[in-house]
Design an enzyme around this catalytic site. Structure first.
Site, PDB file in Angstrom:
ATOM      1  N   GLY A  36      34.550  46.607  42.391  1.00 16.59           N
ATOM      2  CA  GLY A  36      33.808  45.533  42.338  1.00 16.59           C
ATOM      3  C   GLY A  36      33.599  44.880  40.806  1.00 16.59           C
ATOM      4  N   GLU A 136      32.490  36.899  41.899  1.00 17.65           N
ATOM      5  CA  GLU A 136      32.578  37.420  43.284  1.00 17.65           C
ATOM      6  C   GLU A 136      31.271  37.436  43.998  1.00 17.65           C
ATOM      7  OE1 GLU A 136      36.262  40.593  42.580  1.00 17.65           O
ATOM      8  OE2 GLU A 136      34.139  41.439  42.657  1.00 17.65           O
ATOM      9  N   GLY A 210      45.031  40.837  27.416  1.00 14.92           N
ATOM     10  CA  GLY A 210      45.676  42.020  27.692  1.00 14.92           C
ATOM     11  C   GLY A 210      46.147  42.874  26.515  1.00 14.92           C
ATOM     12  N   ALA A 211      47.047  43.515  26.541  1.00 19.23           N
ATOM     13  CA  ALA A 211      47.568  44.168  25.343  1.00 19.23           C
ATOM     14  C   ALA A 211      47.598  43.360  23.926  1.00 19.23           C
ATOM     15  CB  ALA A 211      49.205  44.450  25.478  1.00 19.23           C
ATOM     16  N   THR A 236      43.972  47.809  36.326  1.00 16.73           N
ATOM     17  CA  THR A 236      42.923  47.495  37.143  1.00 16.73           C
ATOM     18  C   THR A 236      41.429  47.743  36.444  1.00 16.73           C
ATOM     19  OG1 THR A 236      44.100  48.272  39.080  1.00 16.73           O
ATOM     20  CG2 THR A 236      41.880  47.832  39.624  1.00 16.73           C
ATOM     21  N   ASP A 240      36.767  43.888  33.374  1.00 15.64           N
ATOM     22  CA  ASP A 240      35.380  44.417  33.616  1.00 15.64           C
ATOM     23  C   ASP A 240      34.859  45.324  32.761  1.00 15.64           C
ATOM     24  OD1 ASP A 240      35.556  42.731  35.934  1.00 15.64           O
ATOM     25  OD2 ASP A 240      36.131  44.555  37.340  1.00 15.64           O
TER      26      ASP A 240
HETATM   27  P1  ATP Z   1      42.035  42.939  34.842  1.00 15.21           P
HETATM   28  O1  ATP Z   1      42.149  41.772  35.737  1.00 15.21           O
HETATM   29  O2  ATP Z   1      43.257  43.871  34.914  1.00 15.21           O
HETATM   30  O3  ATP Z   1      40.809  43.657  35.126  1.00 15.21           O
HETATM   31  P2  ATP Z   1      41.855  40.791  33.006  1.00 15.21           P
HETATM   32  O4  ATP Z   1      43.032  40.083  33.309  1.00 15.21           O
HETATM   33  O5  ATP Z   1      40.636  40.070  33.247  1.00 15.21           O
HETATM   34  O6  ATP Z   1      41.947  42.535  33.346  1.00 15.21           O
HETATM   35  P3  ATP Z   1      43.051  41.558  30.456  1.00 15.21           P
HETATM   36  O7  ATP Z   1      43.135  40.341  29.177  1.00 15.21           O
HETATM   37  O8  ATP Z   1      44.172  41.773  30.999  1.00 15.21           O
HETATM   38  O9  ATP Z   1      41.918  41.100  31.319  1.00 15.21           O
HETATM   39  O10 ATP Z   1      42.343  42.752  29.697  1.00 15.21           O
HETATM   40  C1  ATP Z   1      41.175  42.604  29.168  1.00 15.21           C
HETATM   41  C2  ATP Z   1      40.956  43.772  27.925  1.00 15.21           C
HETATM   42  O11 ATP Z   1      41.528  45.092  28.261  1.00 15.21           O
HETATM   43  C3  ATP Z   1      42.128  43.063  26.910  1.00 15.21           C
HETATM   44  O12 ATP Z   1      41.269  42.293  26.010  1.00 15.21           O
HETATM   45  C4  ATP Z   1      42.450  44.548  26.060  1.00 15.21           C
HETATM   46  O13 ATP Z   1      41.181  44.823  25.257  1.00 15.21           O
HETATM   47  C5  ATP Z   1      42.156  45.468  27.294  1.00 15.21           C
HETATM   48  N1  ATP Z   1      43.616  45.456  27.760  1.00 15.21           N
HETATM   49  C6  ATP Z   1      44.032  45.295  28.713  1.00 15.21           C
HETATM   50  N2  ATP Z   1      45.422  45.427  28.991  1.00 15.21           N
HETATM   51  C7  ATP Z   1      45.973  46.191  27.810  1.00 15.21           C
HETATM   52  C8  ATP Z   1      46.960  46.732  27.377  1.00 15.21           C
HETATM   53  N3  ATP Z   1      48.064  46.844  28.112  1.00 15.21           N
HETATM   54  N4  ATP Z   1      47.065  47.638  26.390  1.00 15.21           N
HETATM   55  C9  ATP Z   1      45.706  47.524  25.463  1.00 15.21           C
HETATM   56  N5  ATP Z   1      44.515  46.989  25.937  1.00 15.21           N
HETATM   57  C10 ATP Z   1      44.669  46.301  27.214  1.00 15.21           C
END
Ligand code: ATP
Length: 289
Positions: A36, A136, A210-211, A236, A240
């Site tokens: 959550g 949520e 993400g990355a 996942t 958060d």
């Molecule tokens: P999720 O929905 O999977 O919880 P999100 O889509 O809300 O995440 P992302 O932008 O994917 O958010 O990721 C949040 C943070 O987590 C990124 O800013 C980064 O710091 C880290 N992160 C996520 N994926 C990666 C990855 N593949 N490698 C390194 N850091 C990552």
């Protein structure tokens, strides 16, 4: 800091590939993790050393007890976690071979988190340096919490149209690239997307990549914050973990760019292990990043 938000049981199955409509695929054994968005943020902050309370609702089913115990075990303040007759929130999660996830959320009693719950905790909310919110929970409840808070960190997830009044108090608004594209009605390069989000009215914006790390936009301009390189096992709850860490550092008085630089390390650490909360780092896990 205070987190107002959802508490879910995450039911996770790994798959080689996702089923097409009408198709069945065989997945791994089912694993149930505490999750959550609200609970995840609170646990992420608590593991790092934050004093954090969670305002939320758990159901009267077995999952409710499981979720409360998990939060208590991480030291999250639970005086305003209300047990409510009905099912706890559940997230049905498939994790693909690439480590990416697809999620269906059944809100359960999270949908009953109310403006009265916010009123009952008004003193606590007003005294906190930062209140962290997500979507949520019912929008009227989120809005009521935002009106009470000294500083709002708002993760606009899942994406939805929200009133200008709510956007105006976000400091920062936190979204990922998908959520940004939904809000803006277009995809684009991170810098321009972050600027366009800022033009919607928040005091500041953090766009997570993400990355690729994150981009920060505020009155002083746009700053790119790269993420450490890690091997992603399961993303996942990375967002958060990021937002919980960000809110905690902001509550400690750090500026937004510095807090984001810390939060990307926490997000990166979280994708190296399976699950949401189960993957969240302790301070010593961050040393190598
Ligand atoms: P999720 O929905 O999977 O919880 P999100 O889509 O809300 O995440 P992302 O932008 O994917 O958010 O990721 C949040 C943070 O987590 C990124 O800013 C980064 O710091 C880290 N992160 C996520 N994926 C990666 C990855 N593949 N490698 C390194 N850091 C990552």
């Amino acid at each position: 800091m205070i987190v107002v938000g959802s508490v879910n049981a995450d039911l996770v199955v790994r798959v080689d590939r996702r089923p097409a409509p009408g198709e069945t695929v065989i997945g791994s054994d089912l694993v149930t993790h505490p999750g959550g968005k609200g609970a995840n943020q609170a646990v992420a902050a608590a593991r790092l050393g934050a004093r954090v309370a969670l305002l939320g609702r758990i159901g009267s089913d077995g999952n409710g007890e499981f979720l409360r115990k998990a939060l208590a075990g991480d030291g999250v303040g639970l005086d305003h976690l209300v047990e409510t007759p009905g099912p706890s929130g559940v997230a049905l999660i498939t994790v693909g071979a690439d480590g990416d996830n697809s999620i269906i959320v059944s809100p359960g009693v999270n949908a009953r988190l109310s403006e009265e719950d916010i009123a009952a905790a008004a003193g606590l909310l007003a005294s906190a340096r930062v209140v962290s919110l997500q979507l949520e929970s019912p929008l009227a409840t989120v809005l009521a919490a935002a009106r009470t808070a000294a500083r709002v960190v708002f993760n606009l997830s899942p994406p939805a149209v929200v009133p200008d009044e709510l956007l105006a108090v976000c400091d920062p608004l936190v979204v990922n690239e998908h959520e940004a594209a939904v809000l803006l009605g277009r995809r684009g390069a991170p810098g321009p997307q972050a600027r366009a989000l800022l033009a919607l009215g928040p005091r500041s914006v953090v766009l997570t990549l993400g990355a690729g790390g994150a981009v920060v936009a505020g009155p002083d301009g746009v700053t790119e914050v790269p993420s450490p390189r890690v091997e992603a096992v399961d993303t996942t709850g990375a967002g958060d973990a990021f937002t919980g860490a960000l809110a905690w550092r902001l509550a400690g008085g750090e500026d937004l760019a510095a807090a984001t630089a810390f939060a990307v390390r926490v997000g990166a650490a979280s994708v190296r292990r399976p699950g949401a909360q189960s993957s969240y780092p302790y301070p010593e896990d961050l040393e190598a990043l």
